[in-house]
Design an enzyme around this catalytic site. Sequence first.
Site, PDB file in Angstrom:
ATOM      1  N   MET A 373       0.850  -1.193   0.000  1.00  0.00           N
ATOM      2  CA  MET A 373       0.000   0.000   0.000  1.00  0.00           C
ATOM      3  C   MET A 373       0.881   1.236   0.000  1.00  0.00           C
ATOM      4  O   MET A 373       1.785   1.362   0.812  1.00  0.00           O
ATOM      5  CB  MET A 373      -0.920  -0.045   1.230  1.00  0.00           C
ATOM      6  CG  MET A 373      -1.783   1.188   1.404  1.00  0.00           C
ATOM      7  SD  MET A 373      -2.924   1.419   0.004  1.00  0.00           S
ATOM      8  CE  MET A 373      -2.973   3.214  -0.066  1.00  0.00           C
ATOM      9  N   HIS A 407       5.962  -0.295  -8.303  1.00  0.00           N
ATOM     10  CA  HIS A 407       4.539   0.068  -8.387  1.00  0.00           C
ATOM     11  C   HIS A 407       4.199   1.124  -7.328  1.00  0.00           C
ATOM     12  O   HIS A 407       3.632   2.170  -7.623  1.00  0.00           O
ATOM     13  CB  HIS A 407       3.694  -1.198  -8.185  1.00  0.00           C
ATOM     14  CG  HIS A 407       2.215  -0.999  -8.285  1.00  0.00           C
ATOM     15  ND1 HIS A 407       1.490  -1.335  -9.409  1.00  0.00           N
ATOM     16  CD2 HIS A 407       1.307  -0.499  -7.398  1.00  0.00           C
ATOM     17  CE1 HIS A 407       0.210  -1.049  -9.214  1.00  0.00           C
ATOM     18  NE2 HIS A 407       0.071  -0.544  -7.992  1.00  0.00           N
ATOM     19  N   GLU A 408       4.578   0.848  -6.094  1.00  0.00           N
ATOM     20  CA  GLU A 408       4.206   1.768  -5.010  1.00  0.00           C
ATOM     21  C   GLU A 408       4.951   3.098  -5.127  1.00  0.00           C
ATOM     22  O   GLU A 408       4.423   4.151  -4.781  1.00  0.00           O
ATOM     23  CB  GLU A 408       4.461   1.133  -3.639  1.00  0.00           C
ATOM     24  CG  GLU A 408       3.791  -0.236  -3.412  1.00  0.00           C
ATOM     25  CD  GLU A 408       2.300  -0.253  -3.709  1.00  0.00           C
ATOM     26  OE1 GLU A 408       1.670   0.811  -3.672  1.00  0.00           O
ATOM     27  OE2 GLU A 408       1.771  -1.354  -3.990  1.00  0.00           O
ATOM     28  N   HIS A 411       3.214   5.402  -7.471  1.00  0.00           N
ATOM     29  CA  HIS A 411       2.057   6.041  -6.837  1.00  0.00           C
ATOM     30  C   HIS A 411       2.437   7.300  -6.063  1.00  0.00           C
ATOM     31  O   HIS A 411       1.582   8.133  -5.790  1.00  0.00           O
ATOM     32  CB  HIS A 411       1.401   5.080  -5.838  1.00  0.00           C
ATOM     33  CG  HIS A 411       0.426   4.116  -6.447  1.00  0.00           C
ATOM     34  ND1 HIS A 411      -0.539   4.496  -7.347  1.00  0.00           N
ATOM     35  CD2 HIS A 411       0.246   2.787  -6.245  1.00  0.00           C
ATOM     36  CE1 HIS A 411      -1.274   3.431  -7.672  1.00  0.00           C
ATOM     37  NE2 HIS A 411      -0.807   2.384  -7.022  1.00  0.00           N
TER      38      HIS A 411
END
Length: 979
Positions: A373, A407-408, A411
């Site tokens: 996350m 990926h994180e 973000h």
Amino acid sequence: MVDAEVDDISFLSASGESMKHGGNYEQMGISHTRQLVCSQRKATCVALAAAAVILAVAMISAFSRPTIEHCHIGNNSLHDATQAKPIVGLADGTSEPFPWRSTRLPRTIRPSQYDIHLQINLTEFHVNASVSIVMQVSEPTEYIILHSNNLTITSYYLKSHKTLRKIAITKLLFYKRWNLVAFRLQRALYANEELDLTIEYNMPLRDKLTGLYRSSYVDDDGKKRYIATTQFEPNSAREAFPCFDEPAFKAVFAIQIIRDKGLVSLSNKPAEPPHQFLKDEGFDWEVDVFRQTPKMSTYLVAIIVCDFKSKSDITGNNVQVAVYAPKAKIDQVDFALNITIKILDFYEDFFQIRYQLQKLDLIAIPDFKAGAMENWGMVTYRETAILYNENESSSAAQERVAIVVAHELAHQWFGNLVTMDWWSDLWLNEGFASFVEFLGTDHVKPEWNMMDQFVLTETQVAMVTDALASSRPLTVEVNDADEIDLLFDSISYQKGAAILNMLQGFLTLPILKKGLTRYLTLHEFGNAKTSDLWDALTQVSREQQQNLDVVTIMNSWTQQMGYPVVTISRQGNVLKARQQRFLLNQDTVTNFTRPQDESSYGYVWNIPITYYTESHPSDVQLIWMNRNTELNFADNFNLDGNPEWIKANVNQTGFYRVKYDQKNWDALIRLLKSNHHVLSPADRSGLLDDAFSLSFGFYVAPKVALDMSEYLSEERDYVPWQTALQHYYKLLVLCEEKPIYRPLKKYVLELLSPVVTYIGWQDTGSHLDKYLRSTVMRHACWLDHPDCKVKVLSMFRAWMVNGTKIAPNLRSVVYGNAIKYGGDEEWEFAYKQYQDTRTPSEKKELLQALTTTTDMWHITQILDYSLQPEKIRKQDMFFVLIGVANNRLARWHVWRFVQSSWDTIIDIYGASSYNTLLKITTQHFTTEFDYNELNRFLMSRNCTLRAARQALELVRHSVEWVDRNEELIEKWLRDKSRM
Ligand SMILES: *[C@@H]1O[C@H](CO)[C@@H](O)[C@H](O)[C@H]1NC(C)=O
Ligand SMILES: *[C@@H]1O[C@H](CO)[C@@H](O)[C@H](O)[C@H]1NC(C)=O
Ligand SMILES: *[C@@H]1O[C@H](CO)[C@@H](O)[C@H](O)[C@H]1NC(C)=O
């Protein structure tokens, strides 16, 4: 978020992994597991005349109810938030109406700042807290309405921010169903008033997986240790503090945490040194005062208290990066730390915007629902997504870490700095990060051929779900929490990534980058919609004289579900192309289509058709098929030199399938058999994927795919093999209960034989060679290749008896098959290793291996354990189900188990687990009886979600496909053996 790798369910024993949404949400398995062998994705489909079908659908839906009417989401969600009028619906426990009737908050008041104080007690599992929210009134109102989920509110007061005068609150009203709380005021608020609302509350620190929760691990001395941590995306900040829990209500956050001395607390920003000490009733506590965050969304807040250690380093631009893990695992963080430094520098250059916070922490959480996350500055990970042990972890486990980190980090810009305005555009966040993660990973590991793998893990995966009549558009209307939860699926992630890759293909990377920088700069610290990105890209394209109307092109891909199949036919030197919607089963489309599925784009797309021909194989041409259903290429197709074949959709960059005429298929098949290297690995993989999928969709006879795949006896590349094996797996599962299963199995083993010999059992070669070995051996063993049993049992026994470890990349094959072929002794040994190992990737391999046993008592035991968190962590339950479902002897136990534990499972994992549960349990359903079983169960549950319609549609397809193709396959095998 990244999912926990459960979404894309691999079907081969001991392998399943992969799920993107964290939901968990970020795919429980981004399918980055090469260990995975097959996913349902290959179930493809077909549509005949798209135009006719659409018309028919439209008419039928106008006159008849969709067959599975009871399976769509409840009506409460159809409410338009902006139109919502106060009143209706009683507040909990009263006869008084709740003053707001929408799942979305009113726009009358906006927060600008939160001061959150938390005292987190890891002995009593209790949190005492207060939040003060500064907010601005934009329209007169007598209520303040915000989110709060199961918090015990003990006191509250409201005052004017400027005058400090108190404003009386006359009543507190709750509407639990939507997590709403309303403060009724004594007087109406005026526009432009600024207020401070302070709320004191408390809550238990429970061992769940969302909100502010507790996780635990056992330290080296055998002592159980607890940590407090958060998972807020998408709807769970409200489980930790009362707030305006929607992404567009951005505010700054000033957080203070009171904790026991000796622990560490972490949040998005660094704490101000020094710690302050608090003495209260003789206890020694410390207070960490964190610096105020930039303006951001509630779902990105992170709060952690733990006793972890860390390792840190500094980036080129002086960002302090630290990776946290339990002391016993801190030696496994180096890889993540190394690549974070490099990728952060790379992204600053890529986006042309600096990282906004002074520090970036990464932390390995022992109990974690998703894969990871992206909380701003404080990224949380499942252990397998961040810890890497050079001596124990496989290449796939290492790549998983790289891809999730990349990926994180993406973000931090795309998602955190600029956030989607509402969850309807979730795909923009997740699809984007799923695309850029490949660029970030490629930057640190160019030798991994990430872009070749892209077609496998993104494009081909997305095309499976999106071939269903019950798929969904990327951009969708959503309102309630369950609907939002379910958006973390392969459409948001893989399809999102795939269409961005297509966009990069026709726009070019430099223009894409320029447009991104413009978009991010324009909307920084704010929110944006999909159209804002297209606008920025259209502008840049115009400035660069490229003049592509990105808005128009991309709307056809994001605002309607599905994708086209382009049929290319040739007469002499005249080529024709026709597009139609690709459907897995066009005969049943009306059963699974709802009235609201009608598309204003008519299921016709703007398609960038790329191609090359035999005469000029390195000369890639591009032609636009702009929402025309037919295109005559006589004028602009270059067929110089009268080529024998044409290959369209170069490197499968476009999100469409291509169907050729028989002559061209034959020419391509001859080419593959004589010299497949003329085509790139991605093109070979794309051809196989199209041929099999077209045949699963009834567009071509299975013969095309079977003929084509004969060339595999010469193929030595991972990417095409992986595609082919997934399809063969699917084919074998479909035929499992039919007479042709045996001859088909024998044929596939023969096909595999040369590559099995070539690749061998030594863990050597390039990254992709290791993947090839792993996937080839897994399938060979699954099909009972004669060498396999001997090999795996001897390696496993050498480990049991002499402690000779098995090479990391062979472990999943060896463990799983040694349990399958072995007995109690092997099982008990593996279970002991499972309990003892400190390497998370190893633990996962072992857990999946335990499910491959042929001993039904062990199967029932392991299923039981999966709901006992002290035996198997909650976060890992799905891996057990996937494993057992892949075990041919035991899969019906999963179906029974899931039915009997349905409520418990949904309670723990939330609505997002519907997708995964149904996929896992119904993958192998191939008979009418199975279909009825499933239907009966879903009805008895009053099932309401898209996932249910999708499961039914897939099973319906399996039943029909086997019926219609069994004989054809049998004939092909017979003809072949006669040759
Ligand atoms: C609310 O919290 C209580 C404990 O305070 C817990 O027992 C209950 O299950 C929670 N309810 C929900 C819906 O989470
Ligand atoms: C938590 O509770 C324990 C036991 O009552 C107490 O000793 C400790 O000081 C408390 N810590 C915090 C941070 O409240
Ligand atoms: C991390 O980087 C250091 C220094 O470049 C290197 O020595 C080490 O091998 C790397 N570790 C891993 C696991 O990649």
